[in-house]
Design an enzyme around this catalytic site. Structure first.
Site, PDB file in Angstrom:
ATOM      1  N   SER A 204      42.179  40.558  39.634  1.00 35.72           N
ATOM      2  CA  SER A 204      42.260  39.267  39.738  1.00 35.72           C
ATOM      3  C   SER A 204      41.843  38.473  41.093  1.00 35.72           C
ATOM      4  CB  SER A 204      43.458  38.802  39.199  1.00 35.72           C
ATOM      5  OG  SER A 204      44.712  38.790  39.931  1.00 35.72           O
TER       6      SER A 204
ATOM      7  N   LYS B 273      49.168  36.561  43.937  1.00 29.08           N
ATOM      8  CA  LYS B 273      48.320  35.446  43.758  1.00 29.08           C
ATOM      9  C   LYS B 273      48.255  34.522  44.736  1.00 29.08           C
ATOM     10  CE  LYS B 273      47.066  36.307  39.348  1.00 29.08           C
ATOM     11  NZ  LYS B 273      47.409  37.613  39.369  1.00 29.08           N
TER      12      LYS B 273
END
Length: 232
Positions: A153, A191
């Protein structure tokens, strides 16, 4: 032979990658070189790539790899240069999780298991092994640890599945920081951190993954990315 602006840009990218583990944005490059538009940065990047000093990775945002440096910036003629890609082989012996041993310009950091760069996984809080990290990568000091990345990701900022990320422990973050976030006290994920009112957005760097927006009480920052280790 590089122009003054080309050399300034290469030096800026090199220093930011050493400090943060990821390249600066084009806006940051523009501001650092006092240029009026990003088109000038595009031309400088293209010139550096054509001269073999950097490499742009296809289909990835902000993905720039420094291939070599000129001698004026500490490089060596004919030698490759990879400031953030260092040997991450496992040592023979394991050390306690709390240990940070300085040996010959390197620090032994505990690898505290895996961190999800994808769907969050259960948080891991025990050391699986140690990894040697150049002390210059740790910058301003503080407590540090390492985590092995699982998932894709964050490939848009050059963080791949299997990489080891170096994390500085902190409970706070600024917008845009890449952080280790603990969700609901048991799910850990890597993230980009963005505040949205009373909520926290955890943004991926891969369009295949949606941004998670959560009430701030559900998100705890465990640390901020400061370096990256890649083992081939």
């Amino acid at each position: 032979m590089l122009t003054r602006k080309q050399l300034e840009l290469l030096d800026f990218i090199h220093k930011r990658m050493q400090r943060d583990g990821v390249p600066p944005s084009f806006d940051e490059m523009k501001d650092a070189l006092n240029l009026r538009s990003k088109s000038g940065i595009h031309r400088l990047i293209t010139a550096l790539e054509e001269r073999g000093f950097i490499r742009r990775l296809a289909h990835r945002a902000r993905a720039i790899e420094i291939v070599r440096l000129p001698e004026s910036l500490g490089g060596h003629a004919g030698a490759g240069f990879q400031p953030q890609v260092i040997d991450g082989d496992r040592p023979d012996a394991r050390r306690p999780a709390a240990s940070m041993e300085v040996t010959g310009g390197a620090v032994e950091l505990p690898v505290m298991g895996r961190i999800a760069a994808g769907v969050p996984i259960e948080a891991i809080s025990h050391a699986a092994r140690n990894v040697a990290v150049p002390d210059a990568m740790l910058g301003r000091g503080g407590e540090h640890y390492a985590l092995e990345v699982q998932g894709d990701s964050m490939i848009g900022v050059g963080i791949n599945d299997g990489d080891v990320v170096v994390i500085r422990e902190t409970a706070t973050a600024d917008d845009g920081d890449i952080v280790v976030a603990l969700v609901d006290g048991h799910e850990a994920t890597l993230k980009r951190y963005m505040r949205r009112g009373n909520a926290i957005a955890l943004e991926a760097a891969n369009p295949a993954y949606e941004t998670r927006v959560l009430p701030e009480h559900r998100v705890q920052v465990q640390g901020r990315l400061v370096g990256l280790i890649r083992t081939y």
